[in-house]
Every structure is written in C-alpha cells, then in structure tokens.
Design a protein around this motif. Sequence first.
Motif, PDB file in Angstrom:
ATOM      1  N   VAL A  53      21.545  11.198  86.213  1.00  0.00           N
ATOM      2  CA  VAL A  53      22.968  11.080  86.529  1.00  0.00           C
ATOM      3  C   VAL A  53      23.781  11.245  85.256  1.00  0.00           C
ATOM      4  CG1 VAL A  53      24.754   9.556  87.476  1.00  0.00           C
ATOM      5  CG2 VAL A  53      22.443   9.574  88.467  1.00  0.00           C
ATOM      6  N   PRO A  54      24.869  12.024  85.279  1.00  0.00           N
ATOM      7  CA  PRO A  54      25.686  12.186  84.076  1.00  0.00           C
ATOM      8  C   PRO A  54      26.087  10.837  83.481  1.00  0.00           C
ATOM      9  CG  PRO A  54      26.398  13.727  85.760  1.00  0.00           C
ATOM     10  CD  PRO A  54      25.381  12.826  86.408  1.00  0.00           C
ATOM     11  N   GLU A  55      26.077  10.774  82.159  1.00  0.00           N
ATOM     12  CA  GLU A  55      26.263   9.502  81.461  1.00  0.00           C
ATOM     13  C   GLU A  55      27.570   8.810  81.825  1.00  0.00           C
ATOM     14  OE1 GLU A  55      26.142   7.823  76.838  1.00  0.00           O
ATOM     15  OE2 GLU A  55      25.822   9.957  77.287  1.00  0.00           O
ATOM     16  N   ASP A  56      28.656   9.594  82.019  1.00  0.00           N
ATOM     17  CA  ASP A  56      29.944   8.978  82.293  1.00  0.00           C
ATOM     18  C   ASP A  56      29.967   8.264  83.636  1.00  0.00           C
ATOM     19  OD1 ASP A  56      29.752  11.461  83.569  1.00  0.00           O
ATOM     20  OD2 ASP A  56      31.922  11.744  83.624  1.00  0.00           O
ATOM     21  N   VAL A  57      29.120   8.712  84.581  1.00  0.00           N
ATOM     22  CA  VAL A  57      28.992   8.022  85.875  1.00  0.00           C
ATOM     23  C   VAL A  57      27.913   6.945  85.783  1.00  0.00           C
ATOM     24  CG1 VAL A  57      28.411   8.282  88.327  1.00  0.00           C
ATOM     25  CG2 VAL A  57      29.778  10.041  87.168  1.00  0.00           C
ATOM     26  N   ARG A  58      26.763   7.299  85.190  1.00  0.00           N
ATOM     27  CA  ARG A  58      25.622   6.371  85.087  1.00  0.00           C
ATOM     28  C   ARG A  58      26.036   5.035  84.472  1.00  0.00           C
ATOM     29  NH1 ARG A  58      22.223   9.404  81.964  1.00  0.00           N
ATOM     30  NH2 ARG A  58      22.844   8.441  80.010  1.00  0.00           N
ATOM     31  N   ASP A  59      26.814   5.096  83.408  1.00  0.00           N
ATOM     32  CA  ASP A  59      27.168   3.878  82.690  1.00  0.00           C
ATOM     33  C   ASP A  59      28.184   3.020  83.440  1.00  0.00           C
ATOM     34  OD1 ASP A  59      25.451   4.699  80.746  1.00  0.00           O
ATOM     35  OD2 ASP A  59      26.994   5.322  79.317  1.00  0.00           O
ATOM     36  N   GLN A  60      28.779   3.575  84.477  1.00  0.00           N
ATOM     37  CA  GLN A  60      29.734   2.802  85.273  1.00  0.00           C
ATOM     38  C   GLN A  60      29.153   2.387  86.623  1.00  0.00           C
ATOM     39  OE1 GLN A  60      34.016   4.037  85.047  1.00  0.00           O
ATOM     40  NE2 GLN A  60      33.172   5.835  84.015  1.00  0.00           N
ATOM     41  N   CYS A  61      27.840   2.571  86.795  1.00  0.00           N
ATOM     42  CA  CYS A  61      27.121   2.084  87.967  1.00  0.00           C
ATOM     43  C   CYS A  61      26.167   0.976  87.523  1.00  0.00           C
ATOM     44  CB  CYS A  61      26.323   3.209  88.638  1.00  0.00           C
ATOM     45  SG  CYS A  61      27.329   4.538  89.350  1.00  0.00           S
ATOM     46  N   THR A  62      25.728   0.159  88.456  1.00  0.00           N
ATOM     47  CA  THR A  62      24.674  -0.805  88.148  1.00  0.00           C
ATOM     48  C   THR A  62      23.369  -0.315  88.744  1.00  0.00           C
ATOM     49  OG1 THR A  62      24.937  -2.187  90.141  1.00  0.00           O
ATOM     50  CG2 THR A  62      26.383  -2.668  88.248  1.00  0.00           C
ATOM     51  N   TRP A  63      22.244  -0.730  88.105  1.00  0.00           N
ATOM     52  CA  TRP A  63      20.915  -0.227  88.482  1.00  0.00           C
ATOM     53  C   TRP A  63      19.972  -1.403  88.682  1.00  0.00           C
ATOM     54  CZ3 TRP A  63      20.699   4.924  89.415  1.00  0.00           C
ATOM     55  CH2 TRP A  63      21.780   5.688  88.930  1.00  0.00           C
ATOM     56  N   SER A  64      19.334  -1.449  89.834  1.00  0.00           N
ATOM     57  CA  SER A  64      18.452  -2.553  90.204  1.00  0.00           C
ATOM     58  C   SER A  64      17.240  -2.001  90.936  1.00  0.00           C
ATOM     59  CB  SER A  64      19.195  -3.552  91.103  1.00  0.00           C
ATOM     60  OG  SER A  64      20.403  -3.987  90.511  1.00  0.00           O
TER      61      SER A  64
END
Length: 356
Positions: free
Chosen positions: A129-140
């Motif tokens: 996922v592009p970094e600008d979106v990835r960093d604004q999502c949470t991952w579990s």
Amino acid sequence: MSTLVVLGSGIMATALATPWTDNGGEVRLVGTFLDREIIDSIKTTGVHPNLKLKVPEGVTAYQLEEAEQAFEGAEYVMSGVNSFGVDWAGEQFAHLLKPGMNVIALAKGVQADDDGNFTILPKALANKVPEDVRDQCTWSAIAGPSIAGEVAVHRHTSVVFTSEDREVAEMWKSKFETDFYHVWTSADFTGVEACACTKNCYALGAGFMQGLLDAMGDEAGDLYVNFNYGAALFGQASIEMQQWVEFFGGDPRTVMGLPGIGDCFVTSMGGRNVRVGRLVGSGLTFSEAKAKMPGVTLEGAAAIVVMGKALERLTERGVIPAEQFPLLRHLYQVVGLDAKVDLPWKSFFGTNGSGY
C-alpha cells in the motif's frame, strides 16, 4: 451500525461474519477472482457452498469488480485471503484503502528474501500500500485456535487479536467479542504472527503419528496408538516455536497461550496439513502425497518450504547455529526435498539426547 468489508470469501473470512453481525454490524463480503461461484451462490441462495451454511443476515456479497462499491464508506477492513494471496490482496488494497481505515488480517505465514530475512504477512500486506495511505491506516491480525465451521455455528472459540497498538486491538475486540467468541488482545504483534506461521509447520508433522501406524498395519494400533511419538514431537515443536518467536523479536511467552500451543493443538487434531502428513508418515514422499490431494491448499507445507530454505541460508551466514531447529530442518527435508520421515530424536530437547 459498524460496517466491515472483507476481501476474500473463504470459509474463515465468511465465518467471522457471525460474531460481527451478532453484534449488530454489517458485513460486505467481496470475493477474489477465485471466489466467483461462492459469491454467486451467496447472492442467489444465501448459502456459502464450502461452509454449507447460510450466511448471517446483514451480509451482502460482492464480486471483485464491485469492490470499490463495497469499500465505499467502510471504516473496518479485513484481509480474508490465505498466505498465497497476500501480495495480491495488498495490490488490491493499494487502490481500495483510504486513510483512516482499520485493517485486520487472517493469513498465517511468512515471506523470506534470498538472505533468509523474514517478513510477517501483515507487514507484507501493508508494504504493498502506498506509504501516504499505509501510515494513516491501522494494521492488526487475528490468531489462535479457530476452526471456521465452529465459529459459524456459535461454538465457543478463544482467539487473540494483535496490533502494535493495544488500543487498536481492543477496538477490534469490542466489535467482534460475543458470549461465544472470546477475544484476548496482545501488543506482541511479531510474536503472535511468528506463532501463527510456525504452528502450521509443526502441525503437519502431527500426521506422521498415524501414518506410521498405517504403514505398520499393526493390529495393536487400535488399542495402543502412537501418542508417545506425537507427544514428543509436540514437545520439541513447543521448544522450537519459542526459539522462533525470540528470533523474530517477539516474546517467547506468547507461545504458551492461544497463538502458539493452543493453535498448534487444534491444527494438529486434523485438517489438510495433517492429512498430507499422515500420507507421508505412511511411506509416501511429499510429492506423492500431495498428488493424492489435488486442488488442496497446504499452507503448512508452503510455510515449511519458506522457513526451511531461509533457515539453510541463515545457517550458512552464521546467524543460526546448525544444531538449532532440528525438527523444522527435518520437516523441510521431508516436504521440500521429498526425504522419508526419520525423526532426528537424539537432536531433540538438547544435543545428543543429553537433556535440556
């Protein structure tokens, strides 16, 4: 009403619609390119053909080309694909995810590069996922002993939700937990995921126990089964799982709960990996055994090959000593190189049988 959009309509992803909808939520189930018949069945009859159950009220099915519609406005996202589909799912998420979405993953396994460096699958998913979106999502991620059909019919099930941010894991818990689906949370993201991968490897070996009896054709096998063999194998597996978690940078104590020993137990009780292990234990090579199970996905076998190759490379590099992980090394010989089962007993539980 909370909306969960799920990419992948396999049996576990679909089964988890049960606790979510029990809590009043909505599920949008998006099929992969392999799931067209499943989605067609749910759309026309409401029945998941592999679960052989009606999906709960509150579940809406979407074909892959309808994914953007399904993802519209959703706050919660699940990657329901298996380990073979993680890169593909990440590529889909690259254009489907929006900042602020919360993502939880089901796949169990690892990836490894040519030098033997490992990446847990939720990280591999996020990396697409592009970094600008990835960093604004949470991952579990979800781990622990969980047979899909049992979840779908409200059998008591205990699992772990993990995230590097425990508050995020607690948020997911609040959405899923019911009086039958029991959730604990862990901030040991790496440790939980290392357990989820390695337990699949060692559970395949559980099939050797019955396969050896099949090969002997021993009438006493009906009365005196091979539990001593299986218990020793399980004991060595528990030691190696702790060593793997520590190597990955997680907490070895995580192994002693639901993600490790708990999940290894339920996976060892049956399923595809145990069935192929039984065939190998009876005297077939892995290639011969696999040929008897056409079209069957063997995640445990795939994980053994990934980890076994990486282990060889890490040993060549001097990162892991040659005497460590004797059971995993033998599983790789059996699954990856078609060797016959011949457990290296004297290398278990300490060197040359000399103790812990």
